[in-house]
Design a protein around this motif. Structure first.
Motif, PDB file in Angstrom:
ATOM      1  N   GLN A 245       0.804  -1.252   0.229  1.00  0.00           N
ATOM      2  CA  GLN A 245      -0.126  -0.137   0.112  1.00  0.00           C
ATOM      3  C   GLN A 245       0.839   1.299  -0.007  1.00  0.00           C
ATOM      4  OE1 GLN A 245      -2.856   0.060   3.068  1.00  0.00           O
ATOM      5  NE2 GLN A 245      -3.848  -1.744   2.610  1.00  0.00           N
ATOM      6  N   SER A 246       0.300   2.401  -0.509  1.00  0.00           N
ATOM      7  CA  SER A 246       1.086   3.727  -0.230  1.00  0.00           C
ATOM      8  C   SER A 246       0.945   4.329   1.052  1.00  0.00           C
ATOM      9  CB  SER A 246       0.366   4.608  -1.511  1.00  0.00           C
ATOM     10  OG  SER A 246      -1.073   4.933  -1.064  1.00  0.00           O
ATOM     11  N   LEU A 247       1.624   5.222   1.344  1.00  0.00           N
ATOM     12  CA  LEU A 247       1.344   5.848   2.616  1.00  0.00           C
ATOM     13  C   LEU A 247      -0.201   6.257   2.895  1.00  0.00           C
ATOM     14  CD1 LEU A 247       2.477   6.724   5.064  1.00  0.00           C
ATOM     15  CD2 LEU A 247       3.195   8.967   4.050  1.00  0.00           C
ATOM     16  N   ALA A 248      -0.810   6.776   1.788  1.00  0.00           N
ATOM     17  CA  ALA A 248      -2.092   7.596   1.830  1.00  0.00           C
ATOM     18  C   ALA A 248      -2.944   6.554   2.099  1.00  0.00           C
ATOM     19  CB  ALA A 248      -2.060   8.396   0.502  1.00  0.00           C
ATOM     20  N   GLU A 249      -2.925   5.250   1.427  1.00  0.00           N
ATOM     21  CA  GLU A 249      -3.718   4.244   1.462  1.00  0.00           C
ATOM     22  C   GLU A 249      -3.689   3.648   2.909  1.00  0.00           C
ATOM     23  OE1 GLU A 249      -3.841   2.516  -2.951  1.00  0.00           O
ATOM     24  OE2 GLU A 249      -2.381   1.746  -1.645  1.00  0.00           O
TER      25      GLU A 249
END
Length: 332
Positions: A245-249
């Motif tokens: 996952q990305s940091l935002a996710e």
């Protein structure tokens, strides 16, 4: 190796240290020479001499600073990454600005609490005077009436400071009684949580800007969160990123103050390749909000304390022995 607390600098001295190192680094002066012209408080001079000795022996600034006790764990982590990426001057400047801001806030609060503290001290001497003048108290009793509240207040301050430092240094993910109690305070609870979140993103942005990999920076950023429940929640972010996952996710499922603004800036930063700058921008916005709240508290809390002390003094003078009409003992 644990950092010796006795050698750690206060906020103003840390700001001075990093501002000096930033100026010398920009001027191209080697750190070994830069330390020779640095003036620190007397209690830190031995640590500064130890830092200079280690640098002269070939140690790097981050490791030597940690061993000498002049740097915090976060300082050392950020500077290690900065050394690897070659941006020491920028990180020195960032740390200097951070500690300058914190030192200014602390100085403002202390200066505004000075008047209530002086009034309280005077009240402790004045309040038992009617009983002393009226013969109700001996000199020894008067002195005890003054010293006993001072001892109680000093003990409360010492215990409170110890609990605060213990909470700030805590690494346990379990919430303590102090965490639960602080979280329930009407104004301070949300403010402390917001500050913890700000510290996380500020630290993460600093380390990423210095070139540290995300998975290495995340646990170090989590360690600066003083609120145990929040620290536990943010510790899950690393696992989510390890799973792709990305940091935002990873942050989308967490509940924390400023959630919406943080996600918007982080998504923009990830899409444009400027994630460290986005994290630091978010931390800057949160800092402005916290500064505004601190300014209001620093204005009103001393006033309320001042009024409370004056009312206590007035009550003691009006009801204490030696003031107001009194019946003779045989008629009382």
């Amino acid at each position: 190796m644990p950092t010796p607390r006795s050698a750690l600098l206060d906020l103003a001295a840390r700001a001075q240290l990093f501002a000096h190192l930033a100026a010398m680094e920009k001027a191209g002066v080697p750190v070994e020479r830069a330390l020779l012209s640095l003036q620190l408080p007397k209690r830190a001079r031995a640590a500064l001499a130890g830092l200079h000795t280690q640098i002269a022996a070939g140690s790097n600034i981050a490791s030597a600073g940690l061993r000498s006790g002049l740097f915090s764990q976060l300082d050392g982590s950020v500077l290690r990454a900065a050394q690897a990426s070659g941006c020491l001057a920028t990180v020195y400047q960032r740390l200097a600005q951070r500690y300058t801001r914190q030192a200014r806030q602390a100085a403002t609060v202390k200066s505004r609490l000075l008047l209530p503290a002086v009034v309280l001290l005077l009240a402790l001497f004045i309040q038992p005077l009617p009983a002393l003048v009226g013969g109700q108290l001996s000199i020894a009793g008067y002195l005890w009436g003054v010293l006993a509240p001072l001892l109680v207040l000093s003990s409360l301050y010492g215990v409170g400071r110890k609990l605060y430092l213990r909470r700030a240094d805590a690494t346990s993910s379990r919430a303590s009684f102090l965490d639960d109690w602080l979280a329930r305070l009407p104004v301070f609870g949300p403010a402390l949580q917001r500050r913890s979140v700000r510290d996380f993103f500020d630290s993460l942005g600093l380390m990423l800007e210095a070139g540290m990999p995300m998975l290495e920076a995340l646990p170090k950023a989590c360690a600066v969160i003083s609120d145990a429940p929040l620290r536990q929640r943010f510790s899950r972010v690393q696992q989510a990123i390890q799973h792709g996952q990305s940091l935002a996710e990873a942050l989308a499922t967490l509940d924390f103050p400023g959630h919406g603004l943080a996600l918007g800036l982080i998504r923009t930063g990830e899409a444009s390749g400027t994630l460290p700058a986005s994290l630091l921008n978010y931390a800057k916005v949160e800092t402005q909000k916290l500064d505004s709240l601190t300014e209001q508290l620093a204005t009103w809390i001393p006033r309320l304390l001042y009024v409370a002390v004056m009312l206590w003094v007035a009550y003691g003078l009006l009801t204490g022995a030696g003031f107001g009409p009194r019946l003779p003992a045989e008629l009382g």
